[in-house]
Design an enzyme around this catalytic site. Structure first.
Site, PDB file in Angstrom:
ATOM      1  N   ASN A 287       0.851  -1.194   0.000  1.00  0.00           N
ATOM      2  CA  ASN A 287       0.000   0.000   0.000  1.00  0.00           C
ATOM      3  C   ASN A 287       0.887   1.245   0.000  1.00  0.00           C
ATOM      4  O   ASN A 287       2.111   1.139  -0.062  1.00  0.00           O
ATOM      5  CB  ASN A 287      -0.937  -0.014   1.215  1.00  0.00           C
ATOM      6  CG  ASN A 287      -0.153  -0.112   2.504  1.00  0.00           C
ATOM      7  OD1 ASN A 287       0.626   0.780   2.835  1.00  0.00           O
ATOM      8  ND2 ASN A 287      -0.324  -1.209   3.227  1.00  0.00           N
TER       9      ASN A 287
ATOM     10  N   PHE B 121      -4.223   3.876  14.468  1.00  0.00           N
ATOM     11  CA  PHE B 121      -4.393   4.888  13.422  1.00  0.00           C
ATOM     12  C   PHE B 121      -5.551   4.473  12.528  1.00  0.00           C
ATOM     13  O   PHE B 121      -5.774   3.280  12.312  1.00  0.00           O
ATOM     14  CB  PHE B 121      -3.119   5.013  12.581  1.00  0.00           C
ATOM     15  CG  PHE B 121      -2.156   6.022  13.131  1.00  0.00           C
ATOM     16  CD1 PHE B 121      -1.455   5.757  14.302  1.00  0.00           C
ATOM     17  CD2 PHE B 121      -1.948   7.240  12.493  1.00  0.00           C
ATOM     18  CE1 PHE B 121      -0.580   6.685  14.834  1.00  0.00           C
ATOM     19  CE2 PHE B 121      -1.076   8.177  13.010  1.00  0.00           C
ATOM     20  CZ  PHE B 121      -0.381   7.904  14.185  1.00  0.00           C
TER      21      PHE B 121
ATOM     22  N   LYS C 239     -13.481   1.519  15.364  1.00  0.00           N
ATOM     23  CA  LYS C 239     -12.180   0.868  15.587  1.00  0.00           C
ATOM     24  C   LYS C 239     -11.752   0.978  17.049  1.00  0.00           C
ATOM     25  O   LYS C 239     -11.189   0.044  17.609  1.00  0.00           O
ATOM     26  CB  LYS C 239     -11.111   1.474  14.662  1.00  0.00           C
ATOM     27  CG  LYS C 239     -11.270   0.936  13.252  1.00  0.00           C
ATOM     28  CD  LYS C 239     -10.396   1.566  12.213  1.00  0.00           C
ATOM     29  CE  LYS C 239     -10.955   1.147  10.834  1.00  0.00           C
ATOM     30  NZ  LYS C 239     -10.281   1.722   9.710  1.00  0.00           N
TER      31      LYS C 239
ATOM     32  N   LYS D 192     -11.330  -2.624  18.776  1.00  0.00           N
ATOM     33  CA  LYS D 192      -9.944  -3.026  19.021  1.00  0.00           C
ATOM     34  C   LYS D 192      -9.472  -2.643  20.430  1.00  0.00           C
ATOM     35  O   LYS D 192      -8.289  -2.757  20.735  1.00  0.00           O
ATOM     36  CB  LYS D 192      -9.030  -2.403  17.958  1.00  0.00           C
ATOM     37  CG  LYS D 192      -9.433  -2.795  16.524  1.00  0.00           C
ATOM     38  CD  LYS D 192      -8.379  -2.445  15.504  1.00  0.00           C
ATOM     39  CE  LYS D 192      -8.898  -2.686  14.097  1.00  0.00           C
ATOM     40  NZ  LYS D 192      -7.828  -2.904  13.124  1.00  0.00           N
TER      41      LYS D 192
END
Ligand code: CTP
Length: 397
Positions: free
Chosen positions: A209, A322, A336, A340
């Site tokens: 990426n 991030f 997130k 997480k």
């Protein structure tokens, strides 16, 4: 940080001199008292008037001009300076200082000053690689002079290679870090992941990426400056490893997971800047795949979500993630945080110019577990790194 610091910016004769007004403008905006000294050659690339206007101070170009009856210019500036930055620094000025020569206003001021000196060399790749220039740089480093490594890429002279002046943001961050004396992280260990991963299809092809590692490396360098022990686990990137960090290079998401598992227990704070691939080829061919006439379908498996694993095992460690998004930034980032089990997520919209992959700046939002959101202005990645660390300290008390 730079308020009232007296910074001498020495400009020598290179095409990259055109970037220096931008640097001077940033330093002035940050509160520094900037005095520009230009060599005779530099004045062929850019005018003293431009720099006088931007620095709001007289620009010195001549050895024998005086700014007042009792003021010898090179001595008065040399004494007042908190830092001297020579940018762009030609092979000539590096060679002169190495040889102890003082035959113009810039070399004389450097010789006469006790302030730290940073050189940001920029020149033709063959000049930069010349053994004499390299020997001069090594020797000056041994004397305590500092260097910002040039970037690689297409040079003004038409060659490809190392010798480009780094972006102004990078030079600015180096200057700012000189004045960041705070050692508030001395008893902490940081595990930082950075860069992209590579998921190999065969020995010469991989899925990756656009991450360049700049944000993660800025964090590693900022945490190190503030006294932390830093473990940097990084995918393949093209930037130098910050001095003094424990460096663990990896390629794939699998290798990154392994390195993180082996190291996270010694960390107080874990920051997952890396852009980890979410999918990896089901199998990697040991030999180069040969093309056929038909299309090719690749079967991909999910990689381990490293951040989620850390969230499940974090105990009292601070965990920062991030989120690089193109739409529904807040909503996606908030999910997130919960999924997480993060303490903080740094979210950015990568479609906005000046934010995200490859840029030297970033525009981020900090989202906390309690739903609280802080929106930051556009800043250099070095400044964003320090803002993240400031918040982490509060979370880790
Ligand atoms: N991350 C990770 N392991 C992965 C994937 C991502 O640790 N296999 C981490 C990144 O380092 C980053 C955060 O998770 O801190 C990004 O969150 P993620 O949900 O994976 O973002 P995307 O990959 O963009 O996924 P999505 O498709 O859900 O947006």
């Amino acid at each position: 940080m730079l308020t009232n610091k007296c910074i001498i910016v020495g400009i020598t004769g290179g095409i990259a001199a055109y970037k220096i007004p931008d640097l001077v403008s940033k330093l002035v905006k940050a509160g520094a008292d900037v005095h520009v000294i230009m060599t005779e050659s530099a004045t062929h690339f850019i005018t003293p008037l431009t720099l006088r206007t931007i620095s709001r101070n007289p620009v010195t170009t001549q050895m024998f001009e005086t700014s007042g009856p009792w003021d010898v210019r090179h001595i008065s500036l040399a004494d007042r300076a908190d830092l001297i930055v020579v940018t762009p620094a030609t092979a000539n000025i590096i060679g002169k200082v190495r040889g102890g020569l003082a035959d113009d206003i810039l070399s004389t001021t450097i010789m006469a000053s006790q302030a730290p000196v940073i050189f940001a060399p920029a020149m033709n790749v063959h000049m930069y690689e010349n053994s004499i220039v390299q020997d001069n740089i090594r020797s000056l480093k041994a004397y305590g002079y500092h260097f910002i490594e040039p970037d690689s890429g297409r040079l003004a002279c038409g060659y490809e290679g190392k010798g480009r002046l780094p972006d102004v943001e990078v030079i600015y961050d180096n200057i700012a870090s000189f004045f960041s004396t705070s050692q508030d992280l001395t008893d902490r260990t940081f595990l930082i992941t950075a860069g992209p991963t590579r998921e190999f299809i065969d020995p010469i092809r991989f899925i990756t990426n656009r991450s360049t590692g700049k944000m993660g490396y800025a964090l590693a360098s900022a945490a190190k400056q503030r006294g932390a022990r830093v473990i940097l686990v990084s995918g393949p990137v093209n930037i130098p490893v910050p001095d003094g960090v424990t460096f663990i290079p990896v390629q794939s998401a699998g290798e990154m997971f392994q390195a993180v598992k082996e190291n996270y227990q010694s960390a107080d704070v874990i920051i997952k800047t890396a852009a980890v691939a979410d999918y990896t080829p089901k199998s990697t061919s040991k030999t180069k795949l040969k093309k056929g006439d038909d299309g090719l379908t690749l079967e991909l498996d999910r990689t381990q979500d490293i951040l989620r694993y850390l969230g499940e095992n974090k105990e009292d460690r601070v965990l920062v993630g991030f989120a690089a998004e193109t739409d529904n930034l807040i909503e996606n980032a908030q999910k997130k945080i919960q999924n997480k089990n993060l303490d903080l997520i740094v979210a950015n919209d990568v479609t906005v110019p000046g934010a995200g992959f490859g840029a030297d700046t970033n525009i981020v939002k900090f989202l906390y577990r309690d739903g609280h959101i802080e929106e930051m202005d556009k800043m250099s990645k070095g400044d964003v790194a320090h803002c993240i660390l400031d918040r982490v300290i509060n979370l880790n008390r």
